[in-house]
Design an enzyme around this catalytic site. Structure first.
Site, PDB file in Angstrom:
ATOM      1  N   ARG A  73       0.848  -1.169   0.134  1.00 54.57           N
ATOM      2  CA  ARG A  73       0.121  -0.095   0.070  1.00 54.57           C
ATOM      3  C   ARG A  73       1.091   1.426   0.028  1.00 54.57           C
ATOM      4  NH1 ARG A  73      -1.796   1.039   4.456  1.00 54.57           N
ATOM      5  NH2 ARG A  73      -1.339  -0.875   5.659  1.00 54.57           N
ATOM      6  N   TYR A 215      -1.460  -3.413  -6.800  1.00 55.79           N
ATOM      7  CA  TYR A 215      -1.082  -4.506  -5.499  1.00 55.79           C
ATOM      8  C   TYR A 215      -2.207  -4.190  -4.452  1.00 55.79           C
ATOM      9  CZ  TYR A 215       2.126  -7.328  -2.778  1.00 55.79           C
ATOM     10  OH  TYR A 215       2.653  -8.129  -2.046  1.00 55.79           O
ATOM     11  N   GLY A 217      -4.107  -3.705  -1.052  1.00 53.12           N
ATOM     12  CA  GLY A 217      -5.017  -2.811  -0.741  1.00 53.12           C
ATOM     13  C   GLY A 217      -5.204  -1.626  -1.707  1.00 53.12           C
ATOM     14  N   LYS A 224      -9.342  -2.314   2.259  1.00 51.91           N
ATOM     15  CA  LYS A 224      -8.804  -1.047   2.812  1.00 51.91           C
ATOM     16  C   LYS A 224      -9.856  -0.041   2.723  1.00 51.91           C
ATOM     17  CE  LYS A 224      -5.615  -3.517   5.005  1.00 51.91           C
ATOM     18  NZ  LYS A 224      -5.780  -4.003   6.560  1.00 51.91           N
ATOM     19  N   HIS A 244     -10.637  -1.903  12.081  1.00 48.84           N
ATOM     20  CA  HIS A 244      -9.453  -2.693  11.534  1.00 48.84           C
ATOM     21  C   HIS A 244      -8.976  -3.909  12.514  1.00 48.84           C
ATOM     22  CE1 HIS A 244      -4.942  -2.873  10.203  1.00 48.84           C
ATOM     23  NE2 HIS A 244      -5.612  -3.677   9.459  1.00 48.84           N
ATOM     24  N   SER A 266       0.145  -3.093  12.038  1.00 49.67           N
ATOM     25  CA  SER A 266       0.610  -3.813  11.106  1.00 49.67           C
ATOM     26  C   SER A 266       1.853  -4.263  11.989  1.00 49.67           C
ATOM     27  CB  SER A 266       0.777  -3.685   9.624  1.00 49.67           C
ATOM     28  OG  SER A 266       1.632  -2.362   9.599  1.00 49.67           O
ATOM     29  N   ALA A 267       2.407  -5.633  11.633  1.00 44.47           N
ATOM     30  CA  ALA A 267       3.457  -6.268  12.103  1.00 44.47           C
ATOM     31  C   ALA A 267       3.501  -6.703  13.525  1.00 44.47           C
ATOM     32  CB  ALA A 267       4.810  -5.434  11.928  1.00 44.47           C
ATOM     33  N   CYS A 268       2.320  -6.676  14.033  1.00 44.87           N
ATOM     34  CA  CYS A 268       2.103  -7.099  15.426  1.00 44.87           C
ATOM     35  C   CYS A 268       1.325  -8.425  15.431  1.00 44.87           C
ATOM     36  CB  CYS A 268       1.090  -6.138  16.173  1.00 44.87           C
ATOM     37  SG  CYS A 268       1.922  -4.553  16.439  1.00 44.87           S
ATOM     38  N   LYS A 270      -1.346 -10.191  13.736  1.00 42.95           N
ATOM     39  CA  LYS A 270      -2.799 -10.231  14.024  1.00 42.95           C
ATOM     40  C   LYS A 270      -3.370 -11.415  13.405  1.00 42.95           C
ATOM     41  CE  LYS A 270      -6.119  -6.835  12.220  1.00 42.95           C
ATOM     42  NZ  LYS A 270      -5.803  -6.110  11.365  1.00 42.95           N
ATOM     43  N   ASP A 291      -8.915  -9.532   9.693  1.00 39.97           N
ATOM     44  CA  ASP A 291      -8.248  -8.140   9.406  1.00 39.97           C
ATOM     45  C   ASP A 291      -9.381  -6.772   9.654  1.00 39.97           C
ATOM     46  OD1 ASP A 291      -6.344  -6.290   8.480  1.00 39.97           O
ATOM     47  OD2 ASP A 291      -7.210  -6.391   6.534  1.00 39.97           O
ATOM     48  N   ARG A 387       2.753 -11.939   0.060  1.00 37.24           N
ATOM     49  CA  ARG A 387       1.512 -12.336   0.184  1.00 37.24           C
ATOM     50  C   ARG A 387       0.791 -13.858  -0.304  1.00 37.24           C
ATOM     51  NH1 ARG A 387      -0.867  -8.459   3.990  1.00 37.24           N
ATOM     52  NH2 ARG A 387       0.524  -6.889   4.046  1.00 37.24           N
ATOM     53  N   TYR A 515       2.625 -16.053  20.767  1.00 32.40           N
ATOM     54  CA  TYR A 515       1.762 -17.156  20.180  1.00 32.40           C
ATOM     55  C   TYR A 515       0.642 -17.849  20.805  1.00 32.40           C
ATOM     56  CZ  TYR A 515       5.473 -16.266  16.767  1.00 32.40           C
ATOM     57  OH  TYR A 515       6.339 -15.271  15.970  1.00 32.40           O
ATOM     58  N   GLY A 516       0.577 -19.149  20.878  1.00 33.67           N
ATOM     59  CA  GLY A 516      -0.256 -20.051  21.392  1.00 33.67           C
ATOM     60  C   GLY A 516      -0.326 -19.722  23.097  1.00 33.67           C
TER      61      GLY A 516
HETATM   62  O1  SAT Z   1      -2.349  -4.418   1.056  1.00 31.94           O
HETATM   63  S1  SAT Z   1      -3.238  -4.570   2.196  1.00 31.94           S
HETATM   64  O2  SAT Z   1      -3.768  -3.311   2.266  1.00 31.94           O
HETATM   65  O3  SAT Z   1      -4.358  -5.467   1.653  1.00 31.94           O
HETATM   66  C1  SAT Z   1      -2.613  -5.411   3.509  1.00 31.94           C
HETATM   67  C2  SAT Z   1      -2.076  -4.450   4.440  1.00 31.94           C
HETATM   68  O4  SAT Z   1      -1.118  -3.525   3.894  1.00 31.94           O
HETATM   69  O5  SAT Z   1      -2.315  -4.106   5.432  1.00 31.94           O
HETATM   70 MN    MN Z   2      -4.653  -4.895   7.954  1.00 30.90          MN
END
Ligand code: SAT
Ligand code: MN
Length: 630
Positions: A73, A215, A217, A224, A244, A266-268, A270, A291, A387, A515-516
């Site tokens: 994005r 690409y 989103g 999004k 979100h 992002s990067a947590c 989810k 998401d 992805r 994680y678990g």
């Molecule tokens: O590319 S997306 O927006 O669908 C995924 C993301 O960046 O969170």
């Molecule tokens: Mn997202």
């Protein structure tokens, strides 16, 4: 199905007008049939844009490689084009809608020459659900059509629901690369240069205009753009929440279940949380969504959530049988891979897949690549934002009610970020508005220097919605407060929690296994909702009593104590940062309730520091919003 078969006069005219502007060779209506999907896939393979994977390793799956300039994005080319700049607020890029439409109309003129224009009628949410919304995307990208067919519900059934005059959100998309007569893509992912890319939302007219990127989103406009940016505007006006958030189902050993949503930047992790495997005997977790959550009060007075999507657009690197077996199984067939590595035998590979790269591979740029673990500077085989697009029904832990049109009643909402210090493992808000305060101060450590912030600093990402709110974020905070105020039965509102899996010790090691084992936090959350949790009252909110928390054996008592204590000095710094750098951005749009919570928090922390506060009280709160102490 042909254009002349469209029974919805407004839709037909809208399609004809855009075709007249963009001048495609042909207009194709997407009926949603498997045969149409397969024909698109065949054509993409024939054009050299997709590679068919080994039918035994990854049945009915393909790999696409995007242009290196079109891999994620693009927030700086994402615009909220409201009439007034103030309505877009301090966190969005604003452009005047009239000027933007003029500029984009010029870009759209003739942009589909030599290509097909696809009409994608799609539903966000189970067909016919009272919470669902319909959109129609016009695009010149077969990749987009294929992805939308997995990520949303597409086709004739949606057209039937629309009838002759139903409402749909209009979404324009073009990759912005017309073809000259006789020219083809020659295997090169089509897109436009960065300055010509536009991901535009028009909140007043509820339109989406996207140009130049193919690409994720930027191009799959249901995700999004519609399900968040435009939906936040619809939700504000109609009294619901477009968030979100993942949605998960927790079941206890007695077989009783509760549903929980969670917002994380992002990067947590989810997707990993949405699909986690519980480490506590008898407790299980299932997935409703990974998401986005749309939440609306049901006739029973509870907030009900649906997952508006039908698939997962998950980050591949780091996904392994250890970190997330459910995601890997979901993506084991009928899947589109984008920008991952390709093995000699036609399978996929990425960093963190759980095993070494087998021999010579082809990397995401299409070049030969052999793993060299000694070389720390070696470029990755898979792009870090590569992805998989996989159907949700293929996920082994998908909850049976994931497509229930009525949605699932939500008991708890989690907020969280990646914070190496200060924020404890979990705390619960005192009431709804205090929970809104916690959502408004969410921040996450910057882990890659992709933004204009330094690695290691905290980027505030309220409600994990920073790039996804279609209007002024201050007004969005107010909307959350109003939802609490207008709840049919305040006692039925979800409890709100703030979690942090990412605390580090002084040597930089994670203190919590994650994680678990995050199921242990979910167990405490569940008990809070039941009113049976052991709790202590602290200056920041309600926390687990140490003897009432299901600790994993490998975490020492000492570490657990740190994870569940209030770092008074750290929090005072946090308050200072919010006061100086975060809240002032919203000016008069900041709800007064939130400023008051910040003041109260500062006062209680200072009192605690001065030793004036009462020692933490056991059982400070009964866990619901009735206000009763236990
Ligand atoms: O590319 S997306 O927006 O669908 C995924 C993301 O960046 O969170
Ligand atoms: Mn997202």
């Amino acid at each position: 199905m042909k254009l002349s078969d469209l029974k919805h006069a407004k839709l037909k005219k809208w399609v004809e007008d855009f075709a007249a502007l963009t001048q495609p060779d042909e207009v194709v209506i997407c009926d949603g049939s498997p045969a149409q999907y397969d024909a698109l896939e065949d054509a993409a393979v024939k054009d050299g844009l997709a590679i068919r994977l080994n039918e035994e390793k990854k049945p009915h799956s393909v790999l696409f490689r995007s242009d290196p300039s079109d891999v994620a994005r693009v927030e700086k080319r994402t615009f909220i084009a409201s009439k007034k700049e103030e309505d877009a607020g301090p966190t969005n890029n604003w452009i005047d809608p009239t000027e933007l439409k003029k500029e984009m109309t010029d870009l759209y003129r003739g942009c589909m020459k030599g290509r097909k224009m696809y009409v994608i009628p799609f539903s966000m949410g189970p067909l016919g659900s009272p919470i669902a919304k319909i959109g129609v995307e016009l695009t010149d990208s077969a990749y987009v059509v294929m992805n939308m067919m997995i990520m949303t519900r597409v086709g004739v059934k949606v057209l039937d629901l629309l009838g002759t005059d139903g409402y749909f959100v209009p979404c324009y998309h073009s990759v912005g690369k017309p073809l000259a007569p006789g020219e083809s893509d020659h295997g090169v992912w089509p897109c436009a240069p960065i300055d010509h890319k536009f991901i535009s939302q028009f909140p007043e007219t509820r339109e989406i205009w996207s140009y130049g990127s193919g690409y994720g989103g930027n191009a799959l406009l249901g995700k999004k753009c519609l399900a968040l940016r435009i939906a936040t505007v619809l939700a504000r006006d109609e009294g619901w929440l477009a968030e979100h958030m993942l949605i998960l189902k927790v079941t206890n050993p007695e077989g009783r279940c509760r549903y929980v949503t969670g917002a994380f930047p992002s990067a947590c992790g989810k997707t990993n949380l949405a699909m986690l495997k519980s480490t506590i005997p008898g407790w299980s977790i299932e997935t409703v969504g990974d998401d986005i959550a749309w939440m609306k009060f049901g006739p029973d007075g509870y907030l009900h959530a649906i997952n508006p999507e039908a698939g997962f657009f998950g980050v591949a690197p780091g996904t392994s049988m250890k970190s997330n077996p459910n995601a890997l199984i979901a993506a084991s067939k009928n899947t589109i891979f984008t920008n991952v590595g390709l093995t000699k035998d036609g399978d996929v590979w990425w960093e963190g897949i759980g095993y070494d790269a087998p021999g010579e591979l082809i990397d995401w740029n299409g070049n030969p690549w052999t793993q060299n673990k000694e070389d720390k500077t070696q470029k990755p085989c898979a792009h870090p934002n590569s992805r998989f697009t996989a159907p949700a029904y293929q996920c082994p832990c998908i909850a049976k009610e994931w497509e229930d049109p009525a949605g699932v009643p939500i008991s708890a909402i989690l907020f969280g970020g990646r914070r190496p210090n200060t924020i404890p493992l979990v705390h619960m808000s005192r009431d709804w508005n205090h929970g809104v305060f916690l959502g408004s101060i969410v921040g996450s450590e910057i882990t890659a220097a992709t933004l204009d912030q330094k690695v290691g600093t905290v980027r505030r990402d309220p409600f994990a919605m920073l790039p996804f709110c279609g209007y002024n974020m201050g007004d969005y905070f107010q909307h959350w407060i109003d939802i609490g105020k207008n709840a049919p039965d305040p006692k039925k509102l979800p409890r709100i929690f703030y979690v942090n899996w990412f605390r580090k010790d002084k040597d930089g090691h994670f203190m919590w296994p994650g994680y678990g084992d995050n199921s242990r936090v979910l167990k405490w959350v569940f008990q809070c909702c039941d009113g049976t949790a052991k709790t202590v009252d602290t200056p920041i909110g309600i926390m687990p009593a140490l003897d009432g928390f299901d600790k994993p054996s490998e975490v020492s008592d000492e570490t657990m104590k740190t994870l569940l204590s209030v770092d008074v000095d750290g929090w005072l710094k946090e308050v200072e940062d919010i006061k100086t750098n975060h809240y002032p951005k919203f000016g008069k749009h900041l709800p007064k309730e939130l400023a008051a919570f910040l003041d109260t928090l500062e006062k209680s922390l200072k009192a605690e520091k001065a030793g004036e506060a009462e020692p933490a009280k056991k059982g400070g709160h009964c866990g619901c919003h009735c206000g009763k102490k236990n």
